[in-house]
Design a protein around this motif. Structure first.
Motif, PDB file in Angstrom:
ATOM      1  N   ASP A 116      38.510  26.473  54.234  1.00 33.39           N
ATOM      2  CA  ASP A 116      38.143  25.614  55.367  1.00 33.39           C
ATOM      3  C   ASP A 116      36.815  24.944  55.030  1.00 33.39           C
ATOM      4  OD1 ASP A 116      37.635  24.438  57.833  1.00 33.39           O
ATOM      5  OD2 ASP A 116      36.976  26.307  58.771  1.00 33.39           O
ATOM      6  N   LEU A 117      36.871  23.635  54.735  1.00 30.89           N
ATOM      7  CA  LEU A 117      35.674  22.875  54.374  1.00 30.89           C
ATOM      8  C   LEU A 117      34.980  22.357  55.626  1.00 30.89           C
ATOM      9  CD1 LEU A 117      37.106  20.894  51.332  1.00 30.89           C
ATOM     10  CD2 LEU A 117      35.489  22.806  51.268  1.00 30.89           C
ATOM     11  N   CYS A 118      33.636  22.340  55.588  1.00 27.22           N
ATOM     12  CA  CYS A 118      32.836  21.948  56.765  1.00 27.22           C
ATOM     13  C   CYS A 118      33.204  22.857  57.936  1.00 27.22           C
ATOM     14  CB  CYS A 118      33.049  20.488  57.112  1.00 27.22           C
ATOM     15  SG  CYS A 118      32.755  19.341  55.733  1.00 27.22           S
ATOM     16  N   THR A 119      33.145  24.140  57.694  1.00 26.71           N
ATOM     17  CA  THR A 119      33.688  25.124  58.637  1.00 26.71           C
ATOM     18  C   THR A 119      32.926  25.200  59.942  1.00 26.71           C
ATOM     19  OG1 THR A 119      34.555  27.391  58.770  1.00 26.71           O
ATOM     20  CG2 THR A 119      32.383  27.117  57.768  1.00 26.71           C
ATOM     21  N   GLY A 120      31.636  24.845  59.963  1.00 25.90           N
ATOM     22  CA  GLY A 120      30.862  24.888  61.205  1.00 25.90           C
ATOM     23  C   GLY A 120      30.813  26.281  61.787  1.00 25.90           C
ATOM     24  N   THR A 134      47.463  38.986  62.678  1.00 26.16           N
ATOM     25  CA  THR A 134      48.352  39.396  63.767  1.00 26.16           C
ATOM     26  C   THR A 134      49.800  39.482  63.307  1.00 26.16           C
ATOM     27  OG1 THR A 134      48.596  37.091  64.511  1.00 26.16           O
ATOM     28  CG2 THR A 134      46.873  38.423  65.558  1.00 26.16           C
ATOM     29  N   LEU A 135      50.137  38.773  62.232  1.00 28.32           N
ATOM     30  CA  LEU A 135      51.489  38.841  61.673  1.00 28.32           C
ATOM     31  C   LEU A 135      51.610  39.924  60.604  1.00 28.32           C
ATOM     32  CD1 LEU A 135      52.299  35.030  61.278  1.00 28.32           C
ATOM     33  CD2 LEU A 135      53.044  36.577  63.098  1.00 28.32           C
ATOM     34  N   GLY A 136      50.521  40.641  60.364  1.00 22.65           N
ATOM     35  CA  GLY A 136      50.528  41.662  59.335  1.00 22.65           C
ATOM     36  C   GLY A 136      50.500  41.085  57.938  1.00 22.65           C
ATOM     37  N   LEU A 137      50.002  39.862  57.800  1.00 21.70           N
ATOM     38  CA  LEU A 137      49.959  39.170  56.506  1.00 21.70           C
ATOM     39  C   LEU A 137      48.528  39.092  55.998  1.00 21.70           C
ATOM     40  CD1 LEU A 137      52.341  36.214  57.419  1.00 21.70           C
ATOM     41  CD2 LEU A 137      52.929  38.302  56.160  1.00 21.70           C
ATOM     42  N   LYS A 138      48.379  39.142  54.692  1.00 21.79           N
ATOM     43  CA  LYS A 138      47.051  39.080  54.082  1.00 21.79           C
ATOM     44  C   LYS A 138      46.771  37.669  53.586  1.00 21.79           C
ATOM     45  CE  LYS A 138      46.868  43.928  52.689  1.00 21.79           C
ATOM     46  NZ  LYS A 138      45.832  44.259  53.684  1.00 21.79           N
ATOM     47  N   ALA A 139      45.493  37.344  53.445  1.00 22.06           N
ATOM     48  CA  ALA A 139      45.068  36.064  52.893  1.00 22.06           C
ATOM     49  C   ALA A 139      43.607  36.170  52.501  1.00 22.06           C
ATOM     50  CB  ALA A 139      45.253  34.941  53.903  1.00 22.06           C
ATOM     51  N   ARG A 140      43.239  35.391  51.513  1.00 23.24           N
ATOM     52  CA  ARG A 140      41.817  35.193  51.228  1.00 23.24           C
ATOM     53  C   ARG A 140      41.413  33.880  51.894  1.00 23.24           C
ATOM     54  NH1 ARG A 140      38.596  33.831  45.552  1.00 23.24           N
ATOM     55  NH2 ARG A 140      36.501  34.149  46.436  1.00 23.24           N
ATOM     56  N   VAL A 141      40.502  33.954  52.854  1.00 19.20           N
ATOM     57  CA  VAL A 141      40.091  32.770  53.608  1.00 19.20           C
ATOM     58  C   VAL A 141      38.610  32.534  53.366  1.00 19.20           C
ATOM     59  CG1 VAL A 141      39.988  31.660  55.866  1.00 19.20           C
ATOM     60  CG2 VAL A 141      41.811  33.313  55.370  1.00 19.20           C
ATOM     61  N   ILE A 142      38.274  31.308  52.953  1.00 16.27           N
ATOM     62  CA  ILE A 142      36.902  30.951  52.607  1.00 16.27           C
ATOM     63  C   ILE A 142      36.452  29.791  53.489  1.00 16.27           C
ATOM     64  CG2 ILE A 142      35.357  30.173  50.760  1.00 16.27           C
ATOM     65  CD1 ILE A 142      37.542  31.198  48.780  1.00 16.27           C
ATOM     66  N   GLY A 143      35.308  29.933  54.134  1.00 14.32           N
ATOM     67  CA  GLY A 143      34.715  28.854  54.912  1.00 14.32           C
ATOM     68  C   GLY A 143      33.484  28.330  54.194  1.00 14.32           C
ATOM     69  N   VAL A 144      33.365  27.008  54.095  1.00 13.03           N
ATOM     70  CA  VAL A 144      32.257  26.378  53.364  1.00 13.03           C
ATOM     71  C   VAL A 144      31.490  25.456  54.307  1.00 13.03           C
ATOM     72  CG1 VAL A 144      31.625  24.898  51.416  1.00 13.03           C
ATOM     73  CG2 VAL A 144      33.599  26.445  51.221  1.00 13.03           C
ATOM     74  N   ASP A 145      30.169  25.579  54.320  1.00 10.06           N
ATOM     75  CA  ASP A 145      29.327  24.677  55.100  1.00 10.06           C
ATOM     76  C   ASP A 145      27.934  24.666  54.484  1.00 10.06           C
ATOM     77  OD1 ASP A 145      29.888  23.513  58.188  1.00 10.06           O
ATOM     78  OD2 ASP A 145      27.799  23.524  57.552  1.00 10.06           O
ATOM     79  N   ASP A 146      27.184  23.580  54.754  1.00 11.29           N
ATOM     80  CA  ASP A 146      25.845  23.479  54.190  1.00 11.29           C
ATOM     81  C   ASP A 146      24.750  23.679  55.230  1.00 11.29           C
ATOM     82  OD1 ASP A 146      26.031  21.140  55.612  1.00 11.29           O
ATOM     83  OD2 ASP A 146      25.476  19.811  53.963  1.00 11.29           O
ATOM     84  N   GLY A 174      31.215  19.365  40.940  1.00 10.22           N
ATOM     85  CA  GLY A 174      31.652  20.590  40.274  1.00 10.22           C
ATOM     86  C   GLY A 174      31.558  21.835  41.123  1.00 10.22           C
ATOM     87  N   LEU A 175      31.590  21.692  42.444  1.00  6.64           N
ATOM     88  CA  LEU A 175      31.434  22.836  43.336  1.00  6.64           C
ATOM     89  C   LEU A 175      32.517  23.897  43.106  1.00  6.64           C
ATOM     90  CD1 LEU A 175      30.007  24.085  45.834  1.00  6.64           C
ATOM     91  CD2 LEU A 175      31.604  22.783  47.262  1.00  6.64           C
ATOM     92  N   LEU A 176      32.100  25.150  42.982  1.00  3.53           N
ATOM     93  CA  LEU A 176      32.981  26.316  42.889  1.00  3.53           C
ATOM     94  C   LEU A 176      34.152  26.100  41.923  1.00  3.53           C
ATOM     95  CD1 LEU A 176      33.128  27.280  46.686  1.00  3.53           C
ATOM     96  CD2 LEU A 176      31.667  28.270  44.917  1.00  3.53           C
ATOM     97  N   VAL A 226      38.511  15.101  50.092  1.00  2.00           N
ATOM     98  CA  VAL A 226      39.759  14.769  49.395  1.00  2.00           C
ATOM     99  C   VAL A 226      39.650  15.113  47.917  1.00  2.00           C
ATOM    100  CG1 VAL A 226      41.262  12.867  48.682  1.00  2.00           C
ATOM    101  CG2 VAL A 226      40.442  12.996  51.046  1.00  2.00           C
ATOM    102  N   ARG A 227      38.524  14.797  47.300  1.00  2.00           N
ATOM    103  CA  ARG A 227      38.352  15.099  45.865  1.00  2.00           C
ATOM    104  C   ARG A 227      38.366  16.599  45.604  1.00  2.00           C
ATOM    105  NH1 ARG A 227      34.899  10.666  46.554  1.00  2.00           N
ATOM    106  NH2 ARG A 227      33.056  11.974  46.853  1.00  2.00           N
ATOM    107  N   LEU A 228      37.722  17.372  46.470  1.00  2.00           N
ATOM    108  CA  LEU A 228      37.734  18.824  46.298  1.00  2.00           C
ATOM    109  C   LEU A 228      39.142  19.380  46.433  1.00  2.00           C
ATOM    110  CD1 LEU A 228      34.621  20.348  48.120  1.00  2.00           C
ATOM    111  CD2 LEU A 228      35.181  20.433  45.693  1.00  2.00           C
ATOM    112  N   ALA A 229      39.869  18.912  47.433  1.00  2.00           N
ATOM    113  CA  ALA A 229      41.244  19.388  47.616  1.00  2.00           C
ATOM    114  C   ALA A 229      42.083  19.069  46.384  1.00  2.00           C
ATOM    115  CB  ALA A 229      41.860  18.753  48.858  1.00  2.00           C
ATOM    116  N   GLY A 230      41.892  17.885  45.821  1.00  2.00           N
ATOM    117  CA  GLY A 230      42.641  17.509  44.622  1.00  2.00           C
ATOM    118  C   GLY A 230      42.351  18.414  43.446  1.00  2.00           C
ATOM    119  N   ARG A 231      41.129  18.909  43.368  1.00  2.00           N
ATOM    120  CA  ARG A 231      40.755  19.775  42.243  1.00  2.00           C
ATOM    121  C   ARG A 231      41.128  21.225  42.484  1.00  2.00           C
ATOM    122  NH1 ARG A 231      35.786  22.209  41.023  1.00  2.00           N
ATOM    123  NH2 ARG A 231      34.599  20.929  42.478  1.00  2.00           N
TER     124      ARG A 231
END
Length: 287
Positions: A116-120, A134-146, A174-176, A226-231
């Motif tokens: 989640d970019l610009c997560t606020g 809540t669905l019993g599913l796992k995920a790695r979730v990352i929030g990015v903000d400055d 070249g972020l992350l 958009v550029r980050l998502a593309g990379r």
């Protein structure tokens, strides 16, 4: 109870005079907040004392000065979660819930990586992590903000979840790089309001300008997202970015210009306004 009903009626009239469209709702929400109950249970309360009514008059006066309701209650509802918000962080809006609804309807791998970019305040990151849990599913979730102030709220909202928070500018070259071609879903609600747009006092005077305005045409940060998502996205990975209701075609063009995406689609929010664009990274997802 008669005195509380009368106080709410008076508050609603005062808020309406101040130009607040949701005057009755806000008057009831503020009363429920002070009473420590839910708005639907106000009718069950005993008649309040003078101390309560004094505090109520004060908080209604603040709302009539267009202090955001969410700053006065300290919370904002977003999808399935209640977020802590206040001065220094953008208050999430119902419009962004359309991205949440779209994202939860997508097929993702068993343990996806979601950014989640610009997560606020962490709205999308926390809501998506909560949905998976809540669905019993796992995920790695990352929030990015400055913003340090925003991330402080996000940390509080992410307590007890799997959300990771990263302080970084999405425009940083070249972020992350460790995320390159490893992400399954990127969502973003970046600052996108054109600089010369007149806004409601709650936004203009209380939301951080850095989280609201996106340059002369509102597209300054969207291009970086958009550029980050593309990379970062894997082949077949999914992308959604929110935009101003005047820049839908420009956002579509920005995504198309990368040459990296298929299934590019302009979508509308719950009120029917052009609000976000979705796309899929070209190529087959690795099994």
């Amino acid at each position: 109870m008669t005195s509380l009903r009368r106080a709410i009626d008076s508050a609603a009239a005062r808020l309406a005079e101040a130009g607040i469209d949701s005057a009755r709702f806000d008057a009831e929400e503020l009363a429920a907040h002070l009473a420590g109950t839910e708005r639907g249970r106000l009718a069950l309360l005993e008649s309040p004392g003078d101390e309560f009514l004094g505090h109520y008059r004060d908080i209604v006066a603040a709302r009539s000065r267009r202090v955001p309701l969410q700053h006065l209650t300290g919370t904002a509802a977003f999808g399935p979660v209640l977020l802590r918000v206040g001065p220094g962080v953008f208050v999430p809006r119902p419009e962004t819930e359309a991205i949440f609804e779209w994202a939860t309807a997508q097929r993702l791998p068993e343990r996806p990586v979601i950014v989640d970019l610009c997560t606020g305040s962490g709205a999308l990151a926390v809501a998506l992590a909560h949905h998976r849990a809540t669905l019993g599913l796992k995920a790695r979730v990352i929030g990015v903000d400055d913003s340090d102030a925003a991330l402080e709220y996000a940390r509080r909202n992410a307590e007890g979840t799997a959300v990771e928070l990263v302080r970084a500018d999405v425009a940083e070259p070249g972020l992350l790089p460790e995320l390159d071609r490893r992400v399954d879903l990127v969502v973003a609600n970046p600052p996108y309001v054109p600089d010369d747009v007149a806004l409601e006092p709650e936004v203009a005077h209380h939301d951080p300008p850095h989280a609201v305005f996106g340059g002369e045409d509102g597209m300054a940060v969207i291009g970086a997202v958009v550029r980050l998502a593309g990379r970062w996205l894997r082949p077949g990975g999914l992308f959604a970015v929110e935009h101003d209701d005047t820049t839908s075609s420009q956002t579509v063009e920005s995504v198309q210009a990368t040459g990296l995406f298929d299934d590019i689609e302009a979508r509308r929010d719950l009120a029917g306004r052009p609000r976000f664009v979705t796309a899929r990274k070209r190529g087959e997802r690795r099994r």
